[in-house]
Scaffold this motif. Structure first.
Motif, PDB file in Angstrom:
ATOM      1  N   ILE A  23      -1.287   4.565  13.293  1.00  0.00           N
ATOM      2  CA  ILE A  23      -1.735   3.185  13.055  1.00  0.00           C
ATOM      3  C   ILE A  23      -3.002   3.196  12.206  1.00  0.00           C
ATOM      4  CG2 ILE A  23      -3.148   3.127  15.164  1.00  0.00           C
ATOM      5  CD1 ILE A  23      -2.455   0.248  15.533  1.00  0.00           C
ATOM      6  N   ASN A  24      -3.123   2.232  11.313  1.00  0.00           N
ATOM      7  CA  ASN A  24      -4.319   2.106  10.464  1.00  0.00           C
ATOM      8  C   ASN A  24      -4.605   3.354   9.655  1.00  0.00           C
ATOM      9  OD1 ASN A  24      -4.951  -0.440  11.246  1.00  0.00           O
ATOM     10  ND2 ASN A  24      -6.318   0.193  12.891  1.00  0.00           N
ATOM     11  N   GLY A  80       0.815  -1.204   0.000  1.00  0.00           N
ATOM     12  CA  GLY A  80       0.000   0.000   0.000  1.00  0.00           C
ATOM     13  C   GLY A  80       0.850   1.255   0.000  1.00  0.00           C
ATOM     14  N   GLU A  97      -1.250  -4.876  13.914  1.00  0.00           N
ATOM     15  CA  GLU A  97       0.020  -4.210  13.588  1.00  0.00           C
ATOM     16  C   GLU A  97       1.219  -4.962  14.171  1.00  0.00           C
ATOM     17  OE1 GLU A  97      -0.037  -0.871  11.783  1.00  0.00           O
ATOM     18  OE2 GLU A  97      -2.009  -1.718  11.420  1.00  0.00           O
ATOM     19  N   ARG A 122     -12.010  -5.124   9.227  1.00  0.00           N
ATOM     20  CA  ARG A 122     -11.761  -4.207  10.345  1.00  0.00           C
ATOM     21  C   ARG A 122     -13.047  -4.003  11.121  1.00  0.00           C
ATOM     22  NH1 ARG A 122      -7.816  -0.223   6.940  1.00  0.00           N
ATOM     23  NH2 ARG A 122      -5.998  -1.554   7.211  1.00  0.00           N
ATOM     24  N   TYR A 181       4.149   6.425   8.224  1.00  0.00           N
ATOM     25  CA  TYR A 181       5.590   6.712   8.186  1.00  0.00           C
ATOM     26  C   TYR A 181       6.016   7.090   6.761  1.00  0.00           C
ATOM     27  CZ  TYR A 181      10.567   6.023   9.221  1.00  0.00           C
ATOM     28  OH  TYR A 181      11.920   6.205   9.403  1.00  0.00           O
ATOM     29  N   ASN A 213       4.051  -4.952  11.896  1.00  0.00           N
ATOM     30  CA  ASN A 213       4.310  -3.612  11.342  1.00  0.00           C
ATOM     31  C   ASN A 213       5.673  -3.550  10.639  1.00  0.00           C
ATOM     32  OD1 ASN A 213       3.816  -0.941  10.820  1.00  0.00           O
ATOM     33  ND2 ASN A 213       4.113  -0.247  12.923  1.00  0.00           N
ATOM     34  N   TYR A 214       5.700  -2.976   9.448  1.00  0.00           N
ATOM     35  CA  TYR A 214       6.893  -2.814   8.588  1.00  0.00           C
ATOM     36  C   TYR A 214       7.383  -4.126   7.975  1.00  0.00           C
ATOM     37  CZ  TYR A 214       7.729   1.614  11.161  1.00  0.00           C
ATOM     38  OH  TYR A 214       7.623   2.823  11.758  1.00  0.00           O
ATOM     39  N   ASN A 228       2.929   3.225  17.908  1.00  0.00           N
ATOM     40  CA  ASN A 228       2.086   3.053  16.718  1.00  0.00           C
ATOM     41  C   ASN A 228       1.372   4.324  16.273  1.00  0.00           C
ATOM     42  OD1 ASN A 228       2.641   0.390  16.146  1.00  0.00           O
ATOM     43  ND2 ASN A 228       1.104  -0.371  17.591  1.00  0.00           N
ATOM     44  N   SER A 231       7.111   3.919  17.829  1.00  0.00           N
ATOM     45  CA  SER A 231       6.852   3.220  16.565  1.00  0.00           C
ATOM     46  C   SER A 231       5.745   3.949  15.824  1.00  0.00           C
ATOM     47  CB  SER A 231       6.450   1.764  16.822  1.00  0.00           C
ATOM     48  OG  SER A 231       5.347   1.707  17.702  1.00  0.00           O
ATOM     49  N   PHE A 232       5.703   3.724  14.514  1.00  0.00           N
ATOM     50  CA  PHE A 232       4.717   4.387  13.662  1.00  0.00           C
ATOM     51  C   PHE A 232       3.929   3.355  12.881  1.00  0.00           C
ATOM     52  CE2 PHE A 232       7.989   7.574  14.257  1.00  0.00           C
ATOM     53  CZ  PHE A 232       7.274   8.759  14.386  1.00  0.00           C
ATOM     54  N   GLY A 233       2.711   3.700  12.481  1.00  0.00           N
ATOM     55  CA  GLY A 233       2.005   2.900  11.483  1.00  0.00           C
ATOM     56  C   GLY A 233       2.810   2.981  10.195  1.00  0.00           C
ATOM     57  N   ARG A 234       2.903   1.879   9.492  1.00  0.00           N
ATOM     58  CA  ARG A 234       3.771   1.805   8.311  1.00  0.00           C
ATOM     59  C   ARG A 234       3.423   2.844   7.250  1.00  0.00           C
ATOM     60  NH1 ARG A 234       4.277   0.060   3.452  1.00  0.00           N
ATOM     61  NH2 ARG A 234       2.076  -0.353   3.185  1.00  0.00           N
ATOM     62  N   GLN A 235       2.146   2.886   6.906  1.00  0.00           N
ATOM     63  CA  GLN A 235       1.753   3.787   5.819  1.00  0.00           C
ATOM     64  C   GLN A 235       1.920   5.240   6.233  1.00  0.00           C
ATOM     65  OE1 GLN A 235       0.742   2.745   2.617  1.00  0.00           O
ATOM     66  NE2 GLN A 235       1.197   4.907   2.285  1.00  0.00           N
TER      67      GLN A 235
END
Ligand code: SF4
Lengths: 427, 170
Positions: free
Chosen positions: B64-65, A136, A187, A382, B93, A190-191, B61, B87-91
């Motif tokens: 997140i989401n 994404g 999560e 979700r 970041y 995550n990453y 996070n 930490s961060f939500g991936r998207q």
């Protein structure tokens, strides 16, 4: 030192040698997607860059799926702008009713094994079911793909998950991901990339494998990759994809974590209201009353999900007080389900069928707003508070089998305990 | 851009920027409006008391989401100079970097609202003089710093359509 599938695919697209987890690479993107919930702002910005600076625009599909049909003026205007953009630049376009981005991209033959694919949606991990690195991104990234055909990526560490044994009848890939969510937490990956392997994966049909890769997004995964096999090749060929370039992990690849799930003995699982990682086995909560049953979304709106629901509801009626909505993930699935007579079965049982699209997944689509205190059981991905527009409602998440069995009885039900709950397509 | 100085503004764990800092659940509202009410539900008064140049110090996070990059545009409008979080939500970041917002993964314990902080992106260091805190963090890769310096991915590509970031990372 060996490499994971993620390291290999990213490396192959960034000059050739396998990349190492943690590295930042600039890689050639094979295909990209932008959907209507993101296109509004992005297309305006992209248009400003001008056609001359968009040499790769034809490998970006535009998908009108979230607002299908548009629930407000803004969305309707975005749709008009997307159609005009596709006409002007020659990008492939999937219009209202064609289906959800993650379903129409593979069905449209836009990706194959070994590809690097991005989309403006977290569930772009779905393409991993076809041994493609799918992830994404946002509108800015898609603009960059249109301009340069490339993007930057941080190469992810990988968690390898071995699924030991074929799932029992009535148990689906959804139950595997819910199990993972219970273990790692939302999560919890995550990453990271996931690699699913083992006899549990081999036994799965493509529909179920797509659930596995899709739903990895709730784990925070950047990608969720499966190895390709004969089933993958046959599916891709049938959908007109380019020749596959399958990528396997090396035997000595380095993993951040290894997990084994005994899939052969797994029971159906549900996530209780508000938290996708509040996961319990269905038998432990059987009997919880529900009022609304939803089947659809990019996670579980595929043909096998609808077939499973029809097998349970054939010749039956929904429990008193239960409403059910079915939303196929794509027009192709809609047509196939119609031809197989599934909609007749489901409609006679008391369910309604909507045109293909994101449908009842989230309140932004405008399709379903829950009432106060209503308990919804959904095959979506979700369930945070208010996702269906009302923080006073509850959303429980389970497989299409669990949703259909619960719709039949009016309470959360283990599909293995009802007739037809053991349906699965012959592999 | 390598050294950022600002005051800490604290926010909790697991904050989704889609919900609290973008138009996703407030359709029709523009960034200017959201910048005045962002994070209201998780930290009342947060946006109103935010000063240009402040640093968001978030719990785990963050983002997140979340996937909407509009959230980052809103934060630019608020005057956020950087975000640090364990930490961060991936998207989120990724969106932050693509839109020129420095994000640093770092232990935030001991940092309280109003603390003056100094962030060195190239060296990988967070300093809070009043608390005697000096924390080493992995320095941001050169590619990422180049994107941030350019103000984000699109301005970067307008200058470097060949993606040539030079130096160690390519
Ligand atoms: S079905 Fe739901 S999760 Fe999937 S792309 Fe549509 S809105 Fe997103």
């Amino acid at each position: 030192m060996g490499h994971t599938i993620a390291e290999k695919i990213l490396g192959q697209h960034a000059g050739g040698r396998p990349a190492n987890a943690g590295e930042i690479v600039v890689a050639d993107v094979d295909f990209a997607m932008i959907h209507d919930a993101r296109a509004g702002n992005a297309l305006k910005m992209i248009e400003k860059l001008g056609a001359k600076s968009l040499p790769h625009v034809k490998r970006v599909a535009l998908v009108l799926d979230h607002y299908s049909p548009p629930p407000n003026m803004e969305a309707a205007n975005t749709h008009v702008a997307m159609r005009a953009f596709a006409d002007k630049y020659g990008s492939p376009l999937y219009d209202v009713g064609d289906g959800i981005c993650h379903q129409v991209l593979p069905e449209g033959g836009h990706l194959t094994c070994g590809d690097l694919v991005v989309g403006t949606d977290t569930h772009s991990t779905t393409y991993g079911a076809f041994n493609a690195f799918g992830t994404g991104v946002e509108g800015t990234d898609v603009s960059a793909v249109m301009m340069t055909g490339k993007l930057w990526f941080r190469v992810p560490e990988t968690i390898r998950i071995e699924l030991n044994g074929p799932l029992q009848p009535g148990v689906w890939a959804k139950d595997v991901t819910l199990t993972m969510l219970g273990k790692l937490g939302a999560e919890g990956a995550n990453y990271r990339a996931l690699e699913y392997c083992g006899s549990g994966v081999s036994a799965m049909a493509i529909d179920d494998r797509m659930t596995l890769s899709n739903h990895a997004a709730e784990l925070g995964a950047k990608a969720a990759l499966l190895e390709a096999d004969e089933k993958t090749f046959a599916w891709l060929k049938a959908h007109g994809a380019a020749a596959p370039k399958p990528v396997k992990a090396d035997a000595d690849a380095v993993y951040a974590q290894r997990i084994v799930i005994d899939t052969a003995t797994l029971a159906p699982q549900v996530a209780r209201q508000h938290n996708i990682d509040d996961v319990v086995a269905v038998p432990d909560v059987a009997g919880k009353k529900i009022q609304v049953a939803l089947i659809g979304t990019c996670t579980n709106g595929r043909l096998d999900d609808i077939r499973q629901a029809a097998a349970i509801l054939k010749g039956k009626k929904l429990a008193k007080g239960v409403r059910m909505i079915i939303t196929p993930a794509s027009r192709a699935i809609y047509l196939a389900a119609m031809r197989e007579g599934l909609f007749e079965i489901l409609t006679a049982a008391g369910a309604s069928v909507e045109a293909a699209g994101c449908g009842t997944c989230v309140n932004i689509t405008g399709h379903y707003i829950a009432a106060d205190d209503q308990v919804v059981i959904s095959s979506a991905n979700r369930n945070f508070k208010g996702r269906l527009g009302n923080p006073k409602s509850e959303i429980w998440i389970g497989s299409a089998a669990t949703v259909a069995a619960s719709a039949l009885t009016g309470v959360v039900t283990d599909a293995r305990t009802v007739a037809g709950g053991d349906w699965r397509a012959a592999a | 851009m390598n050294i950022i100085k600002g005051c800490a503004r604290i926010i909790g764990d697991e904050v989704s920027t889609d919900i609290h800092c973008s138009s996703k659940y407030l359709p029709g509202k523009d960034a200017a409006y959201i910048a005045t009410v962002a994070f209201e539900q998780v930290a009342p008064g947060f946006a109103k008391a935010f000063n240009k140049g402040d640093v968001i110090v978030a719990g785990k996070n963050f983002g997140i989401n979340s996937s909407r990059e509009q959230a980052v545009h809103v934060m630019h409008r608020m005057g956020v100079s950087a975000i640090i979080a364990p930490s961060f939500g991936r998207q989120f970041y990724r969106n932050a970097i693509n839109n020129g917002m420095p994000v640093i993964e770092c232990d935030i314990s001991g940092i309280v609202a109003g603390d003056a902080m100094e962030i060195d992106l190239a060296a990988g260091r967070i300093v809070v003089p009043a608390k005697n805190i000096t924390r080493a963090v992995p320095p941001l890769p050169a590619t990422v710093r180049t994107l941030l310096e350019a103000g984000g991915l699109i301005p970067f590509l307008q200058k470097h359509p060949d993606w040539n970031v030079g130096g160690e990372a390519a």
